[in-house]
Design an enzyme around this catalytic site. Sequence first.
Site, short mmCIF file in Angstrom:
data_model
loop_
_atom_site.label_atom_id
_atom_site.label_comp_id
_atom_site.label_asym_id
_atom_site.label_seq_id
_atom_site.Cartn_x
_atom_site.Cartn_y
_atom_site.Cartn_z
N ASP A 413 0.82 -1.20 0.00
CA ASP A 413 0.00 0.00 0.00
C ASP A 413 0.86 1.26 0.00
O ASP A 413 1.93 1.31 0.62
CB ASP A 413 -0.89 -0.02 1.25
CG ASP A 413 -1.77 1.20 1.37
OD1 ASP A 413 -2.60 1.40 0.48
OD2 ASP A 413 -1.61 1.94 2.35
N GLU A 466 1.24 -0.52 -5.17
CA GLU A 466 0.28 0.55 -5.43
C GLU A 466 1.11 1.84 -5.47
O GLU A 466 1.40 2.44 -4.44
CB GLU A 466 -0.78 0.64 -4.33
CG GLU A 466 -1.85 1.67 -4.66
CD GLU A 466 -2.37 2.42 -3.45
OE1 GLU A 466 -3.31 3.21 -3.63
OE2 GLU A 466 -1.85 2.24 -2.35
#
Length: 733
Positions: A413, A466
């Site tokens: 993330d 990401e």
Amino acid sequence: MTPLPERAAALPGIDDAVLHAVATGSYHDPHSVLGQHQVAAAGIADPVTVIRTLRPLAEAVFAVLPTGAYLELAHLAHGIWQGVDIAGPGAYEIEARYADGSAWSADDPYRFLPTIGELDLHLIREGRHERLWTALGARLRDLGGVTGTAFTVWAPHARAVRVVGDFNGWDGTLHSLRNMGSSGVWELFVPGVGEGAIYKFDLLAQSGDWVRKIDPMAQLAETPPDTASRIAVSRHEWQDGEWMRRRAASDPHTGPMSIYELHFGSWRPDLGYREAADQLIDYLGALGYTHVEFLPLAEHPFGGSWGYQVTGYYAPTSRFGSPDDLKYLIDRLHRAGIGVLLDWVPGHFPKDDWALARFDGQPLYEHADPRRGEHADWGTYVFDYGNSQVRNFLVANALYWLEEFHIDGLRVDAVASMLYLDYSRDADGWEPNIHGGRENLEAIAFLQEVTATAYKRNPGTIVIAEESTSYPGVTAPTSSGGLGFGLKWNMGWMHDSLQYIREDPLYRSWHHSRITFSFVYAWSESFLLPISHDEVVHGKGSLLGKMPGDHWQQLANMRAYLAFMWAHPGKQLLFMGQEFGQPSEWSEERGLDWWILDQPAHRGLWNLVCELNAVYRGAPALWAHDNDPSGFEWLDGSDAAGNVLAFLRKDGRGEPIAVILNFSGAPHTEYRVGLPFAGGWEELLNTDADVFGGSGVGNFGGVTAVEEPWMGSPASAVLTLPPLGALFLKTGR
């Protein structure tokens, strides 16, 4: 109280300040005072065996020897009792008797040698312990027939550490840990403490204040809002050996990867890990997905964070069951042929005062400089990637999920927030690196270590970034200076394509470059195309809600858009609920709108996703060369006026798939498209088919291409293109 026996009077004295510190649980080396010791006594030739224990409220204390004999101890000071065992060193228990007539007996925690070895301590000092979870935390042990729990914690700034829990009335005075030197590790074996016990650590900061913290290495925690760590034992026996063998021998880049992104708590509320297995396997199997990706499952206190503010990095959230329950779910998914990916959050952590924040009374896991150690936007701390032990904590955590839970890949993330020192900061809110640049060199080195170590130890797994910037080499190998990720989320494709599809078809011709631009850079990285949870929350509406037109047109647009997504180079990810066109925005507080599947139009969209996955998995042209421009060829990317795209996906074996997309609101008849071969072409997929809720416009199952060159292709065919529709054609050769 019983006076010291004459023989004990010849023992060397212990400084009263030390005794007081031991008695208050604030001494760094309680084992040097308590427990069993061989000491030299004045006037005695041989060392004598001294037993000391802390029982501050007792009236009488005894050491119970293996023979059954009772050795009475005398009060030394501050609740510390002492006696001389003339039988010499050996096992014993402590029995304490109290004024109310009650008695207490147990093995002495201070008679045991350290449970953590020199190799473990060396690797921790070096920040190279790849199986850190086997050395730190709470581990059940059997030491010479005595069962209990070994507690170990890394707290290099602490002056003293105590373990507290339901086994000692949350008073750690009797359970102080010993400092293991320059490693910064503290250790204590507590007999009789077993599975299910809850605990925390009390740490004495340099300031003199005590702070109470969870165990950073705990493998289970209480269910929020309770926060204590819990001792867990795994008994799961894995049955996915065949899957793991295939995984180790495969390359995920050259195989199909269609990912269903899922928030566990709101997919089907009230289901636990174990209870969800049958329903999830049946559902994913019907849809044909190759992988499921769970939003973070590590323990987190606030459900509204969706798991992205982690407090227990090694503990699966207990909201849905035990670690073994999660292993059971993953095991079942693997045996059903479904891979499992997990969101992982090494970029920041919350400021809860009972967790990692200021763990031993000052910055430890976080960078001490707020310009590097805090995310103002999220109200969280940033890990100190330059600290080798902190980096080790995170690298080992990635390995923990891959190895202990058989996770097939991690989606990392917020990578952009890690790469740049000035990420979301004012001009005076960040400090340049040693070269004067904005790159976070320590975070870059950390990410390279994570990816390289993960692939080295777990072949066939994948680490996905990401990452929302143009940072170069995200998926380039670490050997050439890249970050080493297996895939990068293609945020550019996502933003451009969603902006295009939002336009009314009447005006799309003016925005044609938005739908074609991603092909310019499609092979600059290894990409994954995401329509994730982030696109259906915070006022953005659902994917269906982004589509223009009336309800039929919205669904038709969505069918064409999903076909474009599946056909585009790169793997794909779709968030739950979008597969049947959920009208409402997603909320973690409620389940999906499952009832809408009873409506034929939405069932048709669901049928399309099933068919897209079936076609995709059965057509190597759609995935075998995702990362190679040789797997793609334009047939016509210039028809802005018609809102049409046409291209080939190629498998290198002469079995291409022709993809023709009509994003206009009207059908195109007598539309000529170039093709690589003359002959029959089967209509493999038509998103406008009745079964998908379409109008049934098409080519009666196929077309015949003739040797008439068209736009650079040696053959061509005349087609009918359905409105807001997509065709996949397969050669009949």
